[in-house]
Design a protein around this motif. Sequence first.
Motif, short mmCIF file in Angstrom:
data_model
loop_
_atom_site.label_atom_id
_atom_site.label_comp_id
_atom_site.label_asym_id
_atom_site.label_seq_id
_atom_site.Cartn_x
_atom_site.Cartn_y
_atom_site.Cartn_z
N LYS A 1 0.91 -1.29 -0.17
CA LYS A 1 0.02 -0.22 -0.12
C LYS A 1 1.38 1.05 0.18
O LYS A 1 0.38 2.02 -1.12
CB LYS A 1 -1.20 -0.02 1.88
CG LYS A 1 -1.80 -1.10 1.55
CD LYS A 1 -2.52 -1.60 2.82
CE LYS A 1 -1.72 -1.50 3.86
NZ LYS A 1 -1.42 -2.75 4.13
N THR A 2 2.02 1.82 1.46
CA THR A 2 2.30 2.32 0.92
C THR A 2 3.75 2.45 0.00
O THR A 2 3.24 3.27 -0.66
CB THR A 2 3.30 2.90 2.49
OG1 THR A 2 2.55 2.00 3.42
CG2 THR A 2 4.25 3.95 2.48
N SER A 3 4.17 1.40 -0.60
CA SER A 3 4.99 1.46 -2.04
C SER A 3 3.87 1.93 -3.54
O SER A 3 4.73 2.83 -4.29
CB SER A 3 5.25 0.50 -2.23
OG SER A 3 5.94 -0.62 -1.35
N ILE A 4 2.75 1.60 -3.33
CA ILE A 4 2.27 1.92 -4.26
C ILE A 4 1.39 3.53 -3.78
O ILE A 4 1.79 4.46 -4.84
CB ILE A 4 0.57 1.24 -4.82
CG1 ILE A 4 0.46 0.25 -4.23
CG2 ILE A 4 -0.41 2.30 -4.85
CD1 ILE A 4 -0.56 -0.57 -4.75
N THR B 1 4.87 5.80 -4.86
CA THR B 1 5.30 5.51 -6.25
C THR B 1 4.53 6.57 -7.10
O THR B 1 4.56 7.14 -7.96
CB THR B 1 4.87 4.56 -7.01
OG1 THR B 1 5.74 2.97 -6.29
CG2 THR B 1 5.33 3.36 -8.30
N LEU B 2 3.01 6.38 -7.09
CA LEU B 2 1.95 7.50 -7.50
C LEU B 2 2.66 8.95 -7.45
O LEU B 2 2.37 9.91 -8.19
CB LEU B 2 0.73 6.85 -7.13
CG LEU B 2 -0.20 5.99 -7.38
CD1 LEU B 2 -1.91 5.66 -6.55
CD2 LEU B 2 -1.04 6.12 -9.16
N GLN B 3 2.96 9.35 -6.81
CA GLN B 3 3.05 10.81 -5.86
C GLN B 3 4.63 10.34 -6.42
O GLN B 3 5.49 11.76 -6.16
CB GLN B 3 3.52 10.60 -4.73
CG GLN B 3 2.04 10.86 -4.00
CD GLN B 3 2.11 10.86 -2.25
OE1 GLN B 3 2.12 12.07 -1.93
NE2 GLN B 3 1.90 9.76 -2.30
N ARG B 4 5.02 9.49 -6.99
CA ARG B 4 7.10 9.79 -7.80
C ARG B 4 7.99 10.35 -6.53
O ARG B 4 9.03 10.65 -7.14
CB ARG B 4 6.58 10.97 -8.81
CG ARG B 4 5.96 10.67 -9.96
CD ARG B 4 5.88 9.50 -10.53
NE ARG B 4 5.25 9.79 -11.47
CZ ARG B 4 3.51 9.92 -11.53
NH1 ARG B 4 3.38 9.19 -11.22
NH2 ARG B 4 3.37 10.06 -13.16
N GLN B 5 7.72 9.40 -5.35
CA GLN B 5 8.57 9.90 -4.31
C GLN B 5 9.48 8.39 -4.44
O GLN B 5 9.51 7.58 -3.09
CB GLN B 5 7.55 9.82 -2.85
CG GLN B 5 7.44 11.46 -3.09
CD GLN B 5 6.15 11.74 -1.66
OE1 GLN B 5 5.68 10.30 -1.27
NE2 GLN B 5 6.08 12.28 -1.61
N ILE C 1 11.46 2.07 3.10
CA ILE C 1 10.23 1.44 3.50
C ILE C 1 10.54 0.99 4.57
O ILE C 1 11.08 -0.26 4.63
CB ILE C 1 9.43 2.04 2.07
CG1 ILE C 1 7.76 1.43 2.25
CG2 ILE C 1 9.44 -0.21 2.11
CD1 ILE C 1 7.30 1.72 1.34
N THR C 2 8.83 0.90 5.40
CA THR C 2 9.11 0.20 6.49
C THR C 2 7.35 0.51 6.94
O THR C 2 7.13 0.79 6.03
CB THR C 2 9.47 0.71 7.96
OG1 THR C 2 9.15 2.10 7.82
CG2 THR C 2 11.01 0.92 7.72
N ASN D 1 5.37 -1.00 -12.72
CA ASN D 1 4.83 -0.87 -14.06
C ASN D 1 3.94 -0.08 -13.60
O ASN D 1 3.48 0.44 -13.20
CB ASN D 1 3.97 -2.04 -14.02
CG ASN D 1 3.38 -2.42 -15.21
OD1 ASN D 1 3.05 -0.60 -15.90
ND2 ASN D 1 2.40 -3.01 -15.36
N LEU D 2 4.53 1.25 -13.47
CA LEU D 2 3.80 3.32 -13.19
C LEU D 2 2.94 2.92 -13.82
O LEU D 2 2.22 2.99 -12.89
CB LEU D 2 4.69 4.25 -13.55
CG LEU D 2 4.21 4.80 -13.25
CD1 LEU D 2 4.19 5.54 -11.18
CD2 LEU D 2 5.32 5.98 -13.52
N PRO D 3 2.89 2.70 -14.78
CA PRO D 3 1.30 2.85 -15.59
C PRO D 3 0.48 1.89 -15.32
O PRO D 3 -0.88 1.84 -15.08
CB PRO D 3 1.54 2.25 -17.09
CG PRO D 3 2.94 2.71 -17.39
CD PRO D 3 3.75 2.43 -16.02
N SER D 4 0.60 0.36 -14.77
CA SER D 4 -0.28 -0.64 -13.68
C SER D 4 -1.08 0.46 -12.88
O SER D 4 -1.96 0.26 -12.74
CB SER D 4 0.06 -1.64 -13.51
OG SER D 4 1.23 -1.35 -12.75
N LEU D 5 -0.16 1.31 -12.16
CA LEU D 5 -0.20 2.06 -10.67
C LEU D 5 -1.73 2.77 -11.42
O LEU D 5 -2.62 3.40 -11.12
CB LEU D 5 0.36 2.74 -9.93
CG LEU D 5 1.17 1.19 -9.58
CD1 LEU D 5 2.31 2.05 -8.60
CD2 LEU D 5 0.43 0.13 -9.20
#
Length: 301
Positions: free
Chosen positions: A16-19, A22-26, A33-34, A161-165
């Motif tokens: 969840k946090t990774s998604i 990634t969506l915010q390009r961080q 990540i923890t 796979n950024l486009p998938s998100l």
Amino acid sequence: MEQYKIIFAGLANAGKTSITLTLQRQFSDLADITPTKGIDRTELDILGFRVVNWDLGGQEIFREEYKKKEAVIFAETEILFYVIDIQDTDLYEDALKYLQDIVEIYKSVDPDRLPYTTICLNKVDPDLMIDFSKQTKELSSKIANILKGLEYKIFQTSIYNLPSLIEAFSWGIAKFLPKQSELDLMLKKFLAEHANVNAVNLLEKHSMFLIQSYRDESAQLFFNLLKEGIISIIEKLGNKLTVLTLDINKIFKVFVEKMTVLQRDYYFVFMGQDLDFDLIQNSLITNYYGQIQNIVQSELQ
Ligand SMILES: Nc1nc2c(ncn2[C@@H]2O[C@H](COP(=O)(O)OP(=O)(O)OP(=O)(O)O)[C@@H](O)[C@H]2O)c(=O)[nH]1
Ligand SMILES: [Mg+2]
């Protein structure tokens, strides 16, 4: 200003946090990540809407806590993103059970206002040579049972796979963009009027949101191969990009054009055979630009 609430839920370690990062390009934050302790709230600005993202840490002790405060946490959710680690088959049952629990909560908190639900079957990484169609099918039929009566869609996603998100996220947030279907229709009309265009996308800056239209399935498959590269070029060029033309091979071409509405940048991306860039640009200016500006503008009022 209107405010919308998005909930990211799922078992611990689902991604969840990774998604959300990634969506915010961080991307730089992904490395250290923890596990999320409790609830992590962040505000996003999408098309001028204030969206509050609630990332619900998935460890059991926190899940128990949420049950005690369920009315506060889950009330007025616009969209539920439920993330399942597709690689962790041992946890499927637990993941489905937690989804079921959350649906029960929504039904008891406000049965007339159930959230749109986006299911991310996550960790379908592009470099894995594993075909997850069997697992997807199995999960999909069980999810269908749990989500009876809710509007939902299931996506295979990966943080690699950024486009998938972006696609999963766009489907969800499109639900609170009332004019989205008008833009959708407009892109379809554009395809109908331009026989040599096979794909057209409208991206918001930072590409958190996109609307897409394709002539057929093969156009979509081919375009998906290019999408990651195109998004990355758009983001790297940033403000310097106004128009971009690419020759993919002798036949396929891609054309990107920037449009600014209320100080916000949007990008049209076209793909097709023997694209005539001048023709597309003229058609945009004469027939589409104004209308699209009106739609986007009225969305923000
Ligand atoms: N291979 C792969 N690993 C992923 C993906 N998404 C997340 N991960 C990894 O999964 C682990 C857990 O990711 P998190 O984003 O912390 O998971 P979470 O759902 O937020 O976990 P909690 O905060 O404990 O609820 C990390 O090591 C990530 O790098 C993915 O798409 N593919
Ligand atoms: Mg987390």
